[in-house]
Motif scaffolding. Structure first.
Motif, PDB file in Angstrom:
ATOM      1  N   ASP A 150      -2.468 -14.647  -3.532  1.00  0.00           N
ATOM      2  CA  ASP A 150      -3.624 -14.708  -2.639  1.00  0.00           C
ATOM      3  C   ASP A 150      -4.726 -13.824  -3.024  1.00  0.00           C
ATOM      4  OD1 ASP A 150      -2.136 -12.202  -2.031  1.00  0.00           O
ATOM      5  OD2 ASP A 150      -2.108 -12.744   0.242  1.00  0.00           O
ATOM      6  N   ILE A 151      -4.684 -13.484  -4.500  1.00  0.00           N
ATOM      7  CA  ILE A 151      -5.944 -12.487  -4.877  1.00  0.00           C
ATOM      8  C   ILE A 151      -7.339 -13.177  -4.329  1.00  0.00           C
ATOM      9  CG2 ILE A 151      -5.974 -14.161  -6.876  1.00  0.00           C
ATOM     10  CD1 ILE A 151      -6.742 -10.336  -6.767  1.00  0.00           C
ATOM     11  N   VAL A 152      -7.976 -12.033  -3.996  1.00  0.00           N
ATOM     12  CA  VAL A 152      -9.315 -12.288  -3.670  1.00  0.00           C
ATOM     13  C   VAL A 152     -10.084 -11.315  -4.741  1.00  0.00           C
ATOM     14  CG1 VAL A 152     -11.280 -11.906  -2.051  1.00  0.00           C
ATOM     15  CG2 VAL A 152      -9.130 -12.554  -1.247  1.00  0.00           C
ATOM     16  N   TYR A 153     -10.919 -12.218  -5.492  1.00  0.00           N
ATOM     17  CA  TYR A 153     -11.758 -11.660  -6.313  1.00  0.00           C
ATOM     18  C   TYR A 153     -13.226 -11.741  -6.449  1.00  0.00           C
ATOM     19  CZ  TYR A 153     -13.319 -10.469 -11.284  1.00  0.00           C
ATOM     20  OH  TYR A 153     -13.809  -9.712 -12.346  1.00  0.00           O
ATOM     21  N   LYS A 154     -14.000 -10.623  -6.229  1.00  0.00           N
ATOM     22  CA  LYS A 154     -15.459 -10.698  -6.154  1.00  0.00           C
ATOM     23  C   LYS A 154     -15.945 -10.106  -7.153  1.00  0.00           C
ATOM     24  CE  LYS A 154     -15.318 -10.070  -0.971  1.00  0.00           C
ATOM     25  NZ  LYS A 154     -15.592  -9.249  -0.078  1.00  0.00           N
ATOM     26  N   ARG A 155     -17.113 -10.939  -7.687  1.00  0.00           N
ATOM     27  CA  ARG A 155     -17.913 -10.553  -9.062  1.00  0.00           C
ATOM     28  C   ARG A 155     -19.300 -10.975  -8.943  1.00  0.00           C
ATOM     29  NH1 ARG A 155     -15.382 -10.502 -14.120  1.00  0.00           N
ATOM     30  NH2 ARG A 155     -16.825 -10.997 -15.870  1.00  0.00           N
ATOM     31  N   THR A 186     -21.644  -1.771 -18.551  1.00  0.00           N
ATOM     32  CA  THR A 186     -20.821  -0.982 -18.094  1.00  0.00           C
ATOM     33  C   THR A 186     -20.308  -1.314 -16.734  1.00  0.00           C
ATOM     34  OG1 THR A 186     -22.471   0.524 -17.051  1.00  0.00           O
ATOM     35  CG2 THR A 186     -21.458   1.203 -19.247  1.00  0.00           C
ATOM     36  N   PHE A 187     -19.210  -1.148 -16.400  1.00  0.00           N
ATOM     37  CA  PHE A 187     -18.666  -1.691 -15.131  1.00  0.00           C
ATOM     38  C   PHE A 187     -17.453  -0.754 -14.284  1.00  0.00           C
ATOM     39  CE2 PHE A 187     -15.320  -2.187 -18.239  1.00  0.00           C
ATOM     40  CZ  PHE A 187     -14.031  -2.209 -17.487  1.00  0.00           C
ATOM     41  N   VAL A 188     -17.494  -0.958 -13.017  1.00  0.00           N
ATOM     42  CA  VAL A 188     -16.545  -0.406 -12.020  1.00  0.00           C
ATOM     43  C   VAL A 188     -15.721  -1.579 -11.472  1.00  0.00           C
ATOM     44  CG1 VAL A 188     -15.926   1.162 -10.205  1.00  0.00           C
ATOM     45  CG2 VAL A 188     -17.842   1.673 -11.771  1.00  0.00           C
ATOM     46  N   ASP A 189     -14.210  -1.468 -11.698  1.00  0.00           N
ATOM     47  CA  ASP A 189     -13.361  -2.432 -11.000  1.00  0.00           C
ATOM     48  C   ASP A 189     -12.768  -1.481  -9.959  1.00  0.00           C
ATOM     49  OD1 ASP A 189     -13.699  -4.883 -12.041  1.00  0.00           O
ATOM     50  OD2 ASP A 189     -12.501  -4.454 -13.662  1.00  0.00           O
ATOM     51  N   VAL A 190     -12.571  -2.096  -8.681  1.00  0.00           N
ATOM     52  CA  VAL A 190     -11.853  -1.455  -7.664  1.00  0.00           C
ATOM     53  C   VAL A 190     -10.646  -2.597  -7.045  1.00  0.00           C
ATOM     54  CG1 VAL A 190     -11.956  -0.802  -5.226  1.00  0.00           C
ATOM     55  CG2 VAL A 190     -13.845  -0.417  -6.707  1.00  0.00           C
ATOM     56  N   ASP A 238      -2.558   5.075  -4.454  1.00  0.00           N
ATOM     57  CA  ASP A 238      -2.082   4.104  -3.881  1.00  0.00           C
ATOM     58  C   ASP A 238      -2.544   3.741  -2.571  1.00  0.00           C
ATOM     59  OD1 ASP A 238      -0.341   1.959  -3.733  1.00  0.00           O
ATOM     60  OD2 ASP A 238       1.435   3.373  -3.954  1.00  0.00           O
ATOM     61  N   PRO A 239      -2.915   2.654  -2.041  1.00  0.00           N
ATOM     62  CA  PRO A 239      -2.979   1.181  -2.765  1.00  0.00           C
ATOM     63  C   PRO A 239      -3.900   1.000  -3.791  1.00  0.00           C
ATOM     64  CG  PRO A 239      -3.734   0.621  -0.615  1.00  0.00           C
ATOM     65  CD  PRO A 239      -3.340   2.238  -0.731  1.00  0.00           C
ATOM     66  N   TYR A 240      -4.983   1.889  -3.932  1.00  0.00           N
ATOM     67  CA  TYR A 240      -6.309   1.638  -4.588  1.00  0.00           C
ATOM     68  C   TYR A 240      -6.303   2.080  -6.266  1.00  0.00           C
ATOM     69  CZ  TYR A 240      -7.506   0.973   0.178  1.00  0.00           C
ATOM     70  OH  TYR A 240      -7.544   0.674   1.460  1.00  0.00           O
ATOM     71  N   VAL A 241      -6.923   1.324  -6.942  1.00  0.00           N
ATOM     72  CA  VAL A 241      -7.255   1.771  -8.118  1.00  0.00           C
ATOM     73  C   VAL A 241      -8.545   1.548  -8.687  1.00  0.00           C
ATOM     74  CG1 VAL A 241      -6.570   1.625 -10.760  1.00  0.00           C
ATOM     75  CG2 VAL A 241      -4.768   1.353  -9.049  1.00  0.00           C
ATOM     76  N   ILE A 242      -9.220   2.501  -9.191  1.00  0.00           N
ATOM     77  CA  ILE A 242     -10.620   2.321  -9.674  1.00  0.00           C
ATOM     78  C   ILE A 242     -10.917   2.591 -11.004  1.00  0.00           C
ATOM     79  CG2 ILE A 242     -13.089   3.291  -9.260  1.00  0.00           C
ATOM     80  CD1 ILE A 242     -12.048   4.232  -6.328  1.00  0.00           C
ATOM     81  N   VAL A 243     -11.583   1.796 -11.776  1.00  0.00           N
ATOM     82  CA  VAL A 243     -11.589   1.779 -13.133  1.00  0.00           C
ATOM     83  C   VAL A 243     -13.041   1.866 -13.410  1.00  0.00           C
ATOM     84  CG1 VAL A 243     -11.025   0.736 -15.279  1.00  0.00           C
ATOM     85  CG2 VAL A 243      -9.259   0.654 -13.340  1.00  0.00           C
ATOM     86  N   GLU A 244     -13.430   2.906 -14.273  1.00  0.00           N
ATOM     87  CA  GLU A 244     -14.692   2.820 -15.046  1.00  0.00           C
ATOM     88  C   GLU A 244     -14.535   2.397 -16.543  1.00  0.00           C
ATOM     89  OE1 GLU A 244     -17.464   6.235 -13.123  1.00  0.00           O
ATOM     90  OE2 GLU A 244     -15.555   6.973 -13.672  1.00  0.00           O
ATOM     91  N   THR A 266      -4.178  -7.532  -4.987  1.00  0.00           N
ATOM     92  CA  THR A 266      -4.562  -8.265  -4.097  1.00  0.00           C
ATOM     93  C   THR A 266      -5.743  -8.694  -3.826  1.00  0.00           C
ATOM     94  OG1 THR A 266      -4.167  -6.828  -2.309  1.00  0.00           O
ATOM     95  CG2 THR A 266      -2.146  -8.187  -2.636  1.00  0.00           C
ATOM     96  N   LYS A 267      -6.589  -7.621  -4.167  1.00  0.00           N
ATOM     97  CA  LYS A 267      -8.112  -7.690  -4.296  1.00  0.00           C
ATOM     98  C   LYS A 267      -8.673  -6.857  -5.538  1.00  0.00           C
ATOM     99  CE  LYS A 267      -8.562  -7.309   0.822  1.00  0.00           C
ATOM    100  NZ  LYS A 267      -9.196  -6.622   2.000  1.00  0.00           N
ATOM    101  N   ARG A 268      -9.663  -7.533  -6.062  1.00  0.00           N
ATOM    102  CA  ARG A 268     -10.429  -7.001  -7.028  1.00  0.00           C
ATOM    103  C   ARG A 268     -11.988  -7.071  -6.730  1.00  0.00           C
ATOM    104  NH1 ARG A 268     -10.776  -8.881 -13.292  1.00  0.00           N
ATOM    105  NH2 ARG A 268     -12.027  -7.450 -13.983  1.00  0.00           N
TER     106      ARG A 268
END
Length: 117
Positions: free
Chosen positions: A30-35, A93-97, A71-77, A106-108
């Motif tokens: 049930d992933i929700v991906y916003k981009r 460059t990007f940031v993913d949450v 947890d439950p979040y991961v932030i990547v730069e 479940t969300k990105r």
């Protein structure tokens, strides 16, 4: 217990290697991906369609500069360098949450600082 930092590193390695099976295994059905530039991708079918057909990137490499886990979040730069399907070079460059539940993302939400890809 799932190591969320290792899980997101596994995802980026899979993307760069074109290993779709491993890539998809990181995410919940049930992933929700916003981009930027796309309608939200809701569900594994839409998520897989994006990576199999709609992604404008032909190939490239992610360099991760910072990973924060609470947890439950991961932030990547990081930054991405690659080639688009139209042959143009890509750098951004990007940031993913990420939000995780039961060892799956479940969300990105991706944010770009530069070129939206």
């Amino acid at each position: 217990m799932v190591n969320l930092e290792e899980l997101v590193k596994k995802y980026y390695a899979a993307v760069d290697a074109g290993d779709l099976e491993t890539l998809f295994s990181v995410f919940a059905d049930d992933i929700v991906y916003k981009r930027p530039g796309y309608e939200p991708l809701v569900g594994m079918e839409k998520f897989q369609e994006f990576y199999k057909s709609n992604r404008v990137i032909k190939e490239g490499h992610h360099t991760l500069s910072n990973i924060v886990v609470k947890d439950p979040y991961v932030i990547v730069e990081g930054e991405f360098n690659g080639i688009l399907k139209d042959g143009k070079k890509s750098h951004t460059t990007f940031v993913d949450v990420y939000t995780f539940s039961k060892g799956k993302a479940t969300k990105r939400h991706t944010y770009f600082d530069g070129q939206n890809v």
